[in-house]
Enzyme design. Sequence first.
Site, mmCIF file in Angstrom:
data_model
loop_
_atom_site.group_PDB
_atom_site.id
_atom_site.type_symbol
_atom_site.label_atom_id
_atom_site.label_comp_id
_atom_site.label_asym_id
_atom_site.label_seq_id
_atom_site.Cartn_x
_atom_site.Cartn_y
_atom_site.Cartn_z
ATOM 1 N N LYS A 83 41.376 37.410 43.994
ATOM 2 C CA LYS A 83 41.625 37.810 42.600
ATOM 3 C C LYS A 83 42.067 39.267 42.560
ATOM 4 O O LYS A 83 41.433 40.142 43.165
ATOM 5 C CB LYS A 83 40.320 37.632 41.820
HETATM 6 O O1 G3P Z 1 36.748 34.978 33.713
HETATM 7 C C1 G3P Z 1 36.711 36.119 32.919
HETATM 8 C C2 G3P Z 1 35.407 36.222 32.228
HETATM 9 O O2 G3P Z 1 34.388 36.474 33.137
HETATM 10 C C3 G3P Z 1 35.394 37.182 31.108
HETATM 11 O O3 G3P Z 1 34.585 36.634 30.141
HETATM 12 O O4 G3P Z 1 33.180 36.624 28.145
HETATM 13 O O5 G3P Z 1 33.256 38.663 29.626
HETATM 14 O O6 G3P Z 1 35.191 38.072 28.200
HETATM 15 P P1 G3P Z 1 34.020 37.561 28.964
#
Ligand code: G3P
Length: 220
Positions: A83
């Site tokens: 990634k």
């Molecule tokens: O895969 C990306 C994710 O981990 C981000 O999620 O909820 O932190 O925006 P969030």
Amino acid sequence: MKIFLDTANLDEIRRGAEWGIVDGVTTNPSLIAKEGRPVEEQIRRICEIIDGDISAEVVAVDAKEMIREGRQLAKIHKNVVVKLPLIREGIKACAALSKEGIRTNVTLCFTPAQALLAAKAGAYIVSPFVGRLDDIATSGMDLIRNICAIYKNYGFTTQVLAASLRHPIHVTESALAGAHIATMPFKVLDQLFNHPLTDKGLEQFLKDHAKVFQESGAVG
Ligand code: G3P
């Protein structure tokens, strides 16, 4: 659509794996840090649970170091996808790693133009963040739709992975938009099962069955 778990927590990954519906796992430096174990060890353990794409993110911000780190991560297991953040250096590293046959997931994508760059650099996966755009009053789902349309127009093979999904409607809408993969926290995957009419219907079926076959002693 493939379903990935967005977590580095082994218990959550094991529980998802038991249901037989988890195709892969995405992690990021925040999720790995929460578990408190070295990245390589945690990624290896995840690879032992799920036989599918497992994303592991670099923490370097210059291309040369990202490439070095990416090669190291790719050596952990054949299923590791490296990634990389969607910055200039990340795209440069993506192009180089892709040429070596190392699969990449270009993350922190917030515009269709950024997704175009990831596809041009040969990314295996691009990760547009839905919830974080919704957070700033911009439609995250429009981003998924637009990327899918652009990739279709030109036959790009980069897979669209809808990330930062916060609830079941995000998952359904990602599927309708044509995302290849939806990654979600364990809580959201668990919520996908729920419907009160499923619970009510099952309760009634079991009651009706018991009334005739258990209370009467008959075998059903
Ligand atoms: O895969 C990306 C994710 O981990 C981000 O999620 O909820 O932190 O925006 P969030």
